[in-house]
Design a protein around this motif. Structure first.
Motif, PDB file in Angstrom:
ATOM      1  N   UNK A   1      -0.070   1.346 -18.882  1.00 53.95           N
ATOM      2  CA  UNK A   1      -0.607   1.563 -17.420  1.00 53.95           C
ATOM      3  C   UNK A   1      -0.183   0.516 -16.565  1.00 53.95           C
ATOM      4  N   UNK A   2       0.419  -0.748 -16.703  1.00 48.62           N
ATOM      5  CA  UNK A   2       0.809  -1.755 -15.929  1.00 48.62           C
ATOM      6  C   UNK A   2       1.715  -1.074 -15.032  1.00 48.62           C
ATOM      7  N   UNK A   3       1.437  -1.678 -13.835  1.00 46.00           N
ATOM      8  CA  UNK A   3       2.410  -1.267 -12.509  1.00 46.00           C
ATOM      9  C   UNK A   3       3.328  -2.499 -12.207  1.00 46.00           C
ATOM     10  N   UNK A   4       4.616  -2.097 -12.190  1.00 51.88           N
ATOM     11  CA  UNK A   4       5.581  -3.040 -11.910  1.00 51.88           C
ATOM     12  C   UNK A   4       6.633  -2.546 -10.618  1.00 51.88           C
ATOM     13  N   UNK A   5       6.206  -3.348  -9.715  1.00 55.03           N
ATOM     14  CA  UNK A   5       7.023  -3.144  -8.287  1.00 55.03           C
ATOM     15  C   UNK A   5       8.715  -3.383  -8.478  1.00 55.03           C
ATOM     16  N   UNK A   6       9.488  -2.363  -8.074  1.00 54.36           N
ATOM     17  CA  UNK A   6      10.932  -2.351  -8.454  1.00 54.36           C
ATOM     18  C   UNK A   6      11.812  -2.557  -6.925  1.00 54.36           C
ATOM     19  N   UNK A   7      12.791  -3.459  -6.585  1.00 58.96           N
ATOM     20  CA  UNK A   7      13.291  -3.582  -5.409  1.00 58.96           C
ATOM     21  C   UNK A   7      14.458  -2.744  -5.611  1.00 58.96           C
ATOM     22  N   UNK A   8      14.848  -1.626  -4.803  1.00 59.87           N
ATOM     23  CA  UNK A   8      16.248  -0.786  -4.795  1.00 59.87           C
ATOM     24  C   UNK A   8      16.954  -1.477  -4.021  1.00 59.87           C
ATOM     25  N   UNK A   9      18.139  -2.046  -4.366  1.00 61.80           N
ATOM     26  CA  UNK A   9      18.979  -2.905  -3.712  1.00 61.80           C
ATOM     27  C   UNK A   9      20.492  -1.913  -2.909  1.00 61.80           C
ATOM     28  N   UNK A  10      20.896  -2.487  -1.950  1.00 68.60           N
ATOM     29  CA  UNK A  10      22.123  -2.074  -1.797  1.00 68.60           C
ATOM     30  C   UNK A  10      23.189  -2.417  -2.994  1.00 68.60           C
ATOM     31  N   UNK A  11      23.707  -1.800  -3.630  1.00 74.40           N
ATOM     32  CA  UNK A  11      24.555  -2.232  -4.892  1.00 74.40           C
ATOM     33  C   UNK A  11      25.283  -3.291  -4.582  1.00 74.40           C
ATOM     34  N   UNK A  12      25.422  -4.258  -5.503  1.00 77.09           N
ATOM     35  CA  UNK A  12      26.266  -5.598  -5.364  1.00 77.09           C
ATOM     36  C   UNK A  12      26.585  -6.142  -6.810  1.00 77.09           C
ATOM     37  N   UNK A  13      27.864  -6.537  -6.664  1.00 78.57           N
ATOM     38  CA  UNK A  13      28.262  -7.331  -8.108  1.00 78.57           C
ATOM     39  C   UNK A  13      27.908  -8.483  -8.370  1.00 78.57           C
ATOM     40  N   UNK A  14      27.309  -8.678  -9.423  1.00 69.72           N
ATOM     41  CA  UNK A  14      26.607 -10.043  -9.929  1.00 69.72           C
ATOM     42  C   UNK A  14      26.901 -10.447 -11.288  1.00 69.72           C
ATOM     43  N   UNK A  15      27.597 -11.425 -11.599  1.00 70.77           N
ATOM     44  CA  UNK A  15      27.900 -11.738 -13.029  1.00 70.77           C
ATOM     45  C   UNK A  15      28.584 -10.673 -13.746  1.00 70.77           C
ATOM     46  N   UNK A  16      29.517 -10.051 -13.331  1.00 70.24           N
ATOM     47  CA  UNK A  16      30.309  -8.954 -13.958  1.00 70.24           C
ATOM     48  C   UNK A  16      29.708  -7.450 -14.063  1.00 70.24           C
ATOM     49  N   UNK A  17      28.564  -7.208 -13.254  1.00 68.73           N
ATOM     50  CA  UNK A  17      27.888  -5.804 -13.334  1.00 68.73           C
ATOM     51  C   UNK A  17      27.490  -5.673 -12.075  1.00 68.73           C
ATOM     52  N   UNK A  18      27.235  -4.188 -11.705  1.00 65.51           N
ATOM     53  CA  UNK A  18      26.950  -3.774 -10.461  1.00 65.51           C
ATOM     54  C   UNK A  18      25.272  -3.661 -10.513  1.00 65.51           C
ATOM     55  N   UNK A  19      24.641  -4.446  -9.717  1.00 67.19           N
ATOM     56  CA  UNK A  19      23.504  -4.580  -9.812  1.00 67.19           C
ATOM     57  C   UNK A  19      22.769  -3.492  -8.596  1.00 67.19           C
ATOM     58  N   UNK A  20      21.697  -2.812  -8.927  1.00 66.71           N
ATOM     59  CA  UNK A  20      21.088  -1.800  -8.078  1.00 66.71           C
ATOM     60  C   UNK A  20      19.601  -2.035  -7.962  1.00 66.71           C
ATOM     61  N   UNK A  21      18.952  -2.567  -8.830  1.00 63.38           N
ATOM     62  CA  UNK A  21      17.612  -2.730  -8.909  1.00 63.38           C
ATOM     63  C   UNK A  21      17.468  -4.132  -9.384  1.00 63.38           C
ATOM     64  N   UNK A  22      16.150  -4.675  -9.113  1.00 61.68           N
ATOM     65  CA  UNK A  22      15.691  -6.159  -9.445  1.00 61.68           C
ATOM     66  C   UNK A  22      13.956  -5.784  -9.452  1.00 61.68           C
ATOM     67  N   UNK A  23      13.314  -6.470 -10.544  1.00 58.14           N
ATOM     68  CA  UNK A  23      11.862  -6.773 -10.689  1.00 58.14           C
ATOM     69  C   UNK A  23      11.453  -7.371  -9.592  1.00 58.14           C
ATOM     70  N   UNK A  24      10.136  -7.085  -9.252  1.00 53.74           N
ATOM     71  CA  UNK A  24       9.368  -7.778  -8.152  1.00 53.74           C
ATOM     72  C   UNK A  24       7.977  -8.389  -8.879  1.00 53.74           C
ATOM     73  N   UNK A  25       8.065  -7.862 -10.266  1.00 56.30           N
ATOM     74  CA  UNK A  25       6.922  -8.563 -10.862  1.00 56.30           C
ATOM     75  C   UNK A  25       5.557  -7.955 -10.699  1.00 56.30           C
TER      76      UNK A  25
END
Length: 664
Positions: A329-353
């Motif tokens: 039941x824990x709620x985790x906020x998620x940042x939906x990002x404009x896709x960007x390359x980071x350390x060899x992968x395309x990042x679209x989402x990141x945790x906001x904890x």
């Protein structure tokens, strides 16, 4: 020379050439001459199948097809490593070490290679098994594919032990990776994203001849086994190199944290000159005896630390903040990002904890944010570029209802996260609990994956994990992409899970705060689900390492009528909800209430066996001596400061023989 002798001679010669080319990087024969000799051997083996050898150099080209990779339990668990990011982190680690071990401490520094972790088993000098890391407890048997990797020796040289395991990383060098991508682009295919993921994916290809075409390498760094002929980590690297393994030569012996940092600082600059990816340095206590004394936490060895190089950062736009619901039941906020390359992968989402993190960073939709990979694995937002913020921007208001079932969220005092209290009616919680129940470390149900669970819940076939035991093949066949054989395998996997031992069932139930380690302690103490269900908070807190928060959670779980009904159904279906009579027969309470510290080297039983004997007989093993210690079990080479401390506190020091006599 008769055919058998000729075959044996050619195999030995080709192995030596292979070793010189792929391990030593000093070839003494041309590729053309090597291929001529290999074809000669292939022809001889085809004409004389009675001389078949599973480790012949001719099998390096692959050809065997593996439809399903067998799951294999690791003899020695493959732990994760704790991470450090500063000199202060390393100094704190050293202080903890010096409290627990005697004498001078030296360190072996090795580069941390970014590949797919692998455990190789050798018997009588021959490779018999290659297993992926998996979850650390068990992995996939990929022996057929690993045999195609030229730097993995199929036969060893020199004074190797009769049986041992060696761990390392399967990596894909930059040059080979670039060549693979060049070929894919020319063929009109999408290029691979990064070497690490490509190396890992290669190991699970069904056709080993396809794996053989990929320029994979295997770098080894850790030996495991009983009574191996080595005393230090640095010596183990030299031995492994002599036996024919590809062991990087950059490892260094350091006598202080300052010397460790010299190694770290050098490679932080020069790592870009290496032919493959590295993301940090691994520092290990050099003495294997001191390693044994230090032991492990629930997740990592106390005697090793990974120093991670500074993570790569990029900036991008935060388009939207959404919210996910976990199985508890824990709620985790998620940042939906404009896709960007980071350390060899395309990042679209990141945790906001959590809400506090959002408020602390003052992060808002539309912001330009800086993103890095925490430990270079999980993307996270580390700051906001306030110079680019829209003047009409408004602070983020954390949502107050569940994004799935619209139930009002709660936040308990002292908790960082918000929770949805609708445990029995919120779909992601229902699906998440069942997905946890079937997971590898829990019930490990063969043939059933997370997507199928979600499908079964959404179609109304199941609402909790007890429903799994009533599912039939006929129920499953209407589901998308569910064939007869798959349905039969799933039902068989559910049936087989009835044999899973109680401690794993207890973990599988998904009680909040009851992870693997806590589940083991509770199972061992209460021995059955009935005893645990009737336990009070007071009796739970009295169990070793069980605090108020865990006790409250366990009692709350069993106070629920729905949970009790589910447990009753699991019982009726034959799930193991008590420690088996066979296992109980090997356990006693002879040492109940006693705390032991184990120090030194032992001859009749290994240190691991000795600790298990203590725990199986109700005792507790501690890593440090205190006034609460009941006994110190002393072997050869027990540290003098430990002896002095035990004598000063009046703690009895007993021998290995005294201890075994205590049990008999």
């Amino acid at each position: 020379m008769n055919p058998k002798q000729k075959i044996q001679s050619l195999r030995a010669e080709l192995r030596e050439h292979n070793y010189k080319y792929y391990v030593l990087d000093t070839p003494t024969i041309s590729d053309y001459d090597f291929d001529i000799k290999l074809k000669e051997l292939q022809a001889l083996e085809a004409a004389h199948p009675e001389f078949y050898d599973a480790n012949s150099p001719t099998l390096r080209v692959g050809g065997e097809v593996t439809k399903n990779f067998e799951t294999v339990k690791h003899t020695y668990r493959m732990y994760s490593l704790d991470n450090s990011y500063s000199k202060e982190d390393l100094e704190d680690w050293e202080k903890r070490i010096k409290k627990l071990v005697d004498g001078e401490v030296s360190y072996t520094c090795e580069l941390k290679y970014d590949g797919a972790s692998m455990s190789l088993t050798y018997e009588d000098g021959k490779l018999v098994r290659a297993v992926t890391r998996g979850d650390g407890f068990q992995g996939d048997n990929v022996t057929t594919n690993v045999k195609t990797i030229k730097s993995v020796p199929l036969h060893l040289k020199g004074d190797y032990p009769p049986k041992f395991e060696i761990r390392g990383e399967i990596i894909l060098p930059f040059e080979g990776f670039a060549k693979m991508n060049e070929e894919r682009i020319q063929a009109g295919e999408e290029p691979y994203r990064n070497p690490r993921n490509t190396a890992s994916g290669s190991l699970k290809l069904q056709d080993s001849s396809e794996v053989a075409k990929r320029p994979l390498e295997c770098l080894l760094y850790s030996l495991k086994g009983e009574r191996l002929p080595i005393k230090t980590q640095f010596e183990s690297l030299e031995k492994a190199r002599n036996w024919g393994f590809k062991v990087p030569s950059v490892a260094k012996l350091a006598n202080s944290i300052d010397e460790v940092l010299e190694f770290v600082n050098y490679w932080d600059v020069h790592r870009h000159e290496l032919p493959y990816e590295t993301d940090g340095v691994v520092i290990k206590v050099n003495s294997l005896q001191q390693q044994e004394e230090l032991g492990y936490t629930a997740k990592a060895p106390r005697w090793a630390m990974a120093y991670k190089f500074k993570a790569e950062q990029v900036s991008t736009i935060l388009n939207e903040i959404t919210y996910q619901v976990g199985r508890t039941g824990a709620i985790t906020p998620v940042a939906n990002l404009k896709p960007v390359e980071l350390a060899g992968t395309i990042v679209k989402r990141a945790s906001l904890h959590n809400a506090d993190q959002i408020e602390k960073l003052d992060v808002r939709e539309g912001d330009t944010v800086f993103v890095e990979k925490g430990g270079e694995i999980i993307p996270k937002i580390i700051s906001v570029d306030f110079t680019k913020r829209n003047v009409n921007s408004t602070p983020t208001e954390y949502r107050n209802t569940c994004p799935e079932c619209e139930t009002e969220l709660i936040r308990t005092e002292g908790e960082a996260q918000h929770y949805c209290p609708n445990a029995m009616g919120c779909p992601p919680q229902i699906i998440g609990r069942i997905q946890h129940y079937i997971s590898r470390k829990a019930m490990d149900i063969e043939g059933l994956g997370g997507e199928t669970v979600a499908l079964m819940v959404n179609k109304g076939l199941i609402t909790n994990y007890a429903d799994l035991y009533q599912i039939t093949v006929e129920d499953l066949l209407p589901l998308d992409r569910m064939a007869q054989k798959s349905a039969e395998n799933l039902v068989a996997g559910v049936e087989a899970s009835k044999n899973i031992e109680f401690e794993r069932v207890l973990f599988a139930l998904g009680i909040r705060y009851v992870g693997e380690t806590v589940a083991k302690k509770l199972a061992k103490h209460y021995k059955s689900i009935d005893a645990l269900m009737n336990a009070s908070e007071e009796s739970l807190v009295a169990v070793d390492e069980i605090g108020d928060r865990i006790a409250e959670s366990v009692v709350a779980f069993f106070d629920s009528e729905e949970n009790r009904a589910t447990i009753q159904r699991l019982k009726e279906h034959g799930v193991q909800l008590a420690i088996s009579a066979e296992k109980l027969a090997n356990q006693t309470d002879k040492l109940a209430g006693s705390i032991f510290v184990v120090s030194g080297v032992f001859t009749k039983v290994s240190r691991t066996e000795l600790k298990k004997l203590i725990e199986d007989n109700g005792g507790k093993v501690s890593s440090s001596i205190s006034g609460k210690t009941s006994y110190v079990v002393a072997g050869d080479n027990m540290g003098p400061s430990k002896r002095t401390k035990a004598e000063g506190l009046g703690v009895p020091i007993i021998s290995e023989e005294d201890f075994l006599e205590m049990l008999s």
